[in-house]
Design an enzyme around this catalytic site. Structure first.
Site, PDB file in Angstrom:
ATOM      1  N   LYS A 172     -14.674  13.882   3.494  1.00 38.43           N
ATOM      2  CA  LYS A 172     -13.243  13.011   3.136  1.00 38.43           C
ATOM      3  C   LYS A 172     -11.664  13.065   4.160  1.00 38.43           C
ATOM      4  O   LYS A 172     -12.150  14.679   3.743  1.00 38.43           O
ATOM      5  CB  LYS A 172     -12.725  13.175   2.208  1.00 38.43           C
ATOM      6  CG  LYS A 172     -11.609  11.940   1.822  1.00 38.43           C
ATOM      7  CD  LYS A 172     -11.893  12.109   0.003  1.00 38.43           C
ATOM      8  CE  LYS A 172     -10.166  11.424  -0.565  1.00 38.43           C
ATOM      9  NZ  LYS A 172      -9.852  11.505  -1.460  1.00 38.43           N
TER      10      LYS A 172
ATOM     11  N   SER B 143      -7.325   6.049   2.208  1.00 33.70           N
ATOM     12  CA  SER B 143      -6.186   4.499   2.160  1.00 33.70           C
ATOM     13  C   SER B 143      -5.702   4.572   3.161  1.00 33.70           C
ATOM     14  O   SER B 143      -5.885   3.256   3.833  1.00 33.70           O
ATOM     15  CB  SER B 143      -5.284   5.003   1.175  1.00 33.70           C
ATOM     16  OG  SER B 143      -5.110   6.427   1.266  1.00 33.70           O
TER      17      SER B 143
ATOM     18  N   LYS C 143     -13.597  17.843   1.694  1.00 34.19           N
ATOM     19  CA  LYS C 143     -12.491  17.082   1.874  1.00 34.19           C
ATOM     20  C   LYS C 143     -11.872  18.128   2.066  1.00 34.19           C
ATOM     21  O   LYS C 143     -10.989  19.500   1.919  1.00 34.19           O
ATOM     22  CB  LYS C 143     -11.901  17.018   0.372  1.00 34.19           C
ATOM     23  CG  LYS C 143     -10.836  16.565  -0.133  1.00 34.19           C
ATOM     24  CD  LYS C 143     -10.652  16.195  -1.459  1.00 34.19           C
ATOM     25  CE  LYS C 143      -9.095  15.608  -1.700  1.00 34.19           C
ATOM     26  NZ  LYS C 143      -8.939  15.102  -2.592  1.00 34.19           N
TER      27      LYS C 143
ATOM     28  N   ARG D  80      -1.863   8.187  -2.766  1.00 36.92           N
ATOM     29  CA  ARG D  80      -1.087   8.668  -3.598  1.00 36.92           C
ATOM     30  C   ARG D  80      -0.149   7.342  -3.551  1.00 36.92           C
ATOM     31  O   ARG D  80       0.987   7.559  -5.371  1.00 36.92           O
ATOM     32  CB  ARG D  80      -0.111   9.851  -3.062  1.00 36.92           C
ATOM     33  CG  ARG D  80      -1.387  10.903  -2.433  1.00 36.92           C
ATOM     34  CD  ARG D  80      -1.153  12.787  -2.099  1.00 36.92           C
ATOM     35  NE  ARG D  80      -1.996  13.218  -1.405  1.00 36.92           N
ATOM     36  CZ  ARG D  80      -2.216  14.276  -0.858  1.00 36.92           C
ATOM     37  NH1 ARG D  80      -1.018  14.117  -0.220  1.00 36.92           N
ATOM     38  NH2 ARG D  80      -2.789  14.614  -0.305  1.00 36.92           N
TER      39      ARG D  80
ATOM     40  N   LYS E 131      -0.979  20.330  -0.145  1.00 34.01           N
ATOM     41  CA  LYS E 131      -2.657  20.403  -0.256  1.00 34.01           C
ATOM     42  C   LYS E 131      -3.457  21.859   0.333  1.00 34.01           C
ATOM     43  O   LYS E 131      -4.636  21.593  -0.032  1.00 34.01           O
ATOM     44  CB  LYS E 131      -3.309  19.597  -0.968  1.00 34.01           C
ATOM     45  CG  LYS E 131      -2.410  18.516  -2.017  1.00 34.01           C
ATOM     46  CD  LYS E 131      -3.571  17.511  -2.387  1.00 34.01           C
ATOM     47  CE  LYS E 131      -2.688  16.319  -3.433  1.00 34.01           C
ATOM     48  NZ  LYS E 131      -3.909  15.434  -4.332  1.00 34.01           N
TER      49      LYS E 131
ATOM     50  N   TYR F   5     -12.566   0.613   0.310  1.00 35.62           N
ATOM     51  CA  TYR F   5     -11.607  -0.642  -0.364  1.00 35.62           C
ATOM     52  C   TYR F   5     -12.373  -2.008   0.680  1.00 35.62           C
ATOM     53  O   TYR F   5     -11.474  -3.038  -0.094  1.00 35.62           O
ATOM     54  CB  TYR F   5     -10.117   0.025   0.245  1.00 35.62           C
ATOM     55  CG  TYR F   5     -10.012   1.142   0.127  1.00 35.62           C
ATOM     56  CD1 TYR F   5      -9.288   1.340  -1.827  1.00 35.62           C
ATOM     57  CD2 TYR F   5      -9.736   1.944  -0.161  1.00 35.62           C
ATOM     58  CE1 TYR F   5      -9.060   2.622  -2.539  1.00 35.62           C
ATOM     59  CE2 TYR F   5      -9.261   3.377  -0.218  1.00 35.62           C
ATOM     60  CZ  TYR F   5      -8.717   3.668  -1.343  1.00 35.62           C
ATOM     61  OH  TYR F   5      -8.799   4.735  -2.510  1.00 35.62           O
TER      62      TYR F   5
HETATM   63  C1  PBG Z   1      -7.187  12.883  -5.460  1.00 36.72           C
HETATM   64  C2  PBG Z   1      -7.436  12.036  -4.582  1.00 36.72           C
HETATM   65  C3  PBG Z   1      -7.489  11.877  -3.228  1.00 36.72           C
HETATM   66  C4  PBG Z   1      -8.324  10.503  -3.139  1.00 36.72           C
HETATM   67  C5  PBG Z   1      -9.127  10.802  -3.772  1.00 36.72           C
HETATM   68  N1  PBG Z   1      -8.998  11.324  -4.636  1.00 36.72           N
HETATM   69  C6  PBG Z   1      -5.647  11.969  -3.143  1.00 36.72           C
HETATM   70  C7  PBG Z   1      -5.302  13.330  -2.328  1.00 36.72           C
HETATM   71  O1  PBG Z   1      -6.006  14.335  -2.254  1.00 36.72           O
HETATM   72  O2  PBG Z   1      -4.063  13.603  -2.792  1.00 36.72           O
HETATM   73  C8  PBG Z   1      -7.372   9.759  -1.911  1.00 36.72           C
HETATM   74  C9  PBG Z   1      -8.052   8.526  -1.468  1.00 36.72           C
HETATM   75  C10 PBG Z   1      -7.888   8.023  -0.612  1.00 36.72           C
HETATM   76  O3  PBG Z   1      -6.975   8.207   0.524  1.00 36.72           O
HETATM   77  O4  PBG Z   1      -7.680   6.744  -0.180  1.00 36.72           O
HETATM   78  N2  PBG Z   1      -8.175  13.815  -5.770  1.00 36.72           N
END
Ligand code: PBG
Length: 333
Positions: free
Chosen positions: A252, A278, A198, A208, A221, A317
């Site tokens: 991801k 997203s 990730k 978010r 992060k 989605y």
């Molecule tokens: C949080 C989490 C995130 C997503 C899924 N779980 C965001 C992040 O790590 O800030 C993102 C999913 C998306 O953007 O569709 N643990």
């Protein structure tokens, strides 16, 4: 010797029938996992401004949506709760409340639509007053204390009946700790899909907003999510999570990281998923909404790309829309 004629590779592209015959892959609703956003209330929906067409739903309407998704052939749904500032704290206690929004939704879906697999998010960010996936002390995201909290959260989700736990937090050692705790508690069938590779991505922005974490997040992060330049480190994370007991792994974001998907699948030969996040969704929707691309074709092409890259499936989605098109006979040939 006469020279052989130059190959006419276009021969096999001439008609839909020929193109269909030589197609190397297929896309079906079985390949799709649908991420959904939850909100409090009853009969309630809320639009997510940065994700046109995506709703937050109260638990009752999420159950209905899960039934529709199952009917359309989708096998799994993944739950993300919108959490009010009132439920956020520095120690994130709401994350393992058996009655939190996510756990109530798991129970309701498993009671009404038992055949759809329910996946969860194991990370503290929706419940964290600091917006981070782990607990923050003196400005640091502390690893081992966060893992303890994640284990509590995972156990509460398994207890509620989740089929797939999705640790998305990127703390070290959480897969092994969660797996040990599940075994000790008798949850020997609960599967783990690790968000293994990730990346620290700008493409999570709209998510978010959807879970109400944007306002809370201080900083970025990068001390736990991966550097977008690093492929080998992503592979090391996958190897580690598999050794600790992950059943499936995820890459991801999706489209900007298809090279990672291919390398993970080729190297480890395990169920490999991508998360079309997203921001990827928002880009396609926004361009389509402006009439700049054909949204439906771009959506299906993006999903085909995940299959070609070697993914067994994709969190998207677009799942209900894509499943409906597939059911209506889409083949894109
Ligand atoms: C949080 C989490 C995130 C997503 C899924 N779980 C965001 C992040 O790590 O800030 C993102 C999913 C998306 O953007 O569709 N643990």
């Amino acid at each position: 010797m006469p020279k052989p004629p130059a190959p006419r590779l276009r021969r096999l592209r001439r008609t839909p029938a020929l193109r269909s015959l030589v197609r190397e892959d297929r896309l079906s609703a079985d390949d799709l996992i649908w991420p959904v956003f939850l909100c409090d209330g009853e009969g309630a929906t809320q639009e997510v401004a940065s994700m046109p067409g995506v709703l937050r739903r109260s638990v009752d309407l999420t159950v209905e949506a899960a039934a529709d998704a199952h009917e359309a052939g989708i096998r799994a749904i993944c739950l993300f709760p919108y959490t009010d500032a009132a439920h956020k704290s520095d120690l994130c206690e709401e994350a393992w409340n058996p009655e939190n929004l996510s756990n109530r939704a798991i129970r309701a879906i498993k009671a009404e639509v038992p055949d759809i697999a329910v996946m969860t998010d194991v990370a503290l960010d929706p419940y964290n007053a600091q917006g981070h996936d782990g607990i923050v002390r003196d400005g640091q995201i502390v690893n081992d204390e966060s893992v303890e909290a994640l284990v509590r959260m995972a156990l509460a989700q398994a207890e509620a009946g989740a089929d797939i736990l999705g640790p998305s937090d990127m703390m070290d050692g959480r897969i092994g700790a969660i797996r040990d705790a599940l075994e000790a508690a008798g949850h020997i069938h609960t599967t783990i899909m690790s968000y293994a590779a990730k990346y620290a991505s700008a493409f999570y922005g709209p998510f978010r907003d959807a879970v109400g974490a944007s306002g809370a997040l201080k900083g970025d992060k990068k001390t736990y999510q991966l550097d977008p330049f690093n492929a080998e480190e992503g592979l090391r994370c996958v190897a580690r999570d598999l050794a600790e007991g992950a059943d499936m792994v995820m890459v991801k974001p999706g489209m900007p990281y298809l090279d990672i998907c291919t390398r993970v699948k080729e190297r480890f030969c395990v169920p490999t998923f991508a998360y079309q996040v997203s921001g990827e969704y928002a880009m396609i929707r926004a361009a389509a909404g402006n009439g700049w691309i054909d949204g439906e074709k771009a959506m299906m092409e993006s999903l085909m790309a995940f299959r070609r890259a070697g993914c067994d499936g994709v969190l998207t989605y677009f799942a209900p829309e894509a499943a409906a098109l597939i059911r209506a006979g889409w083949d894109g040939a």
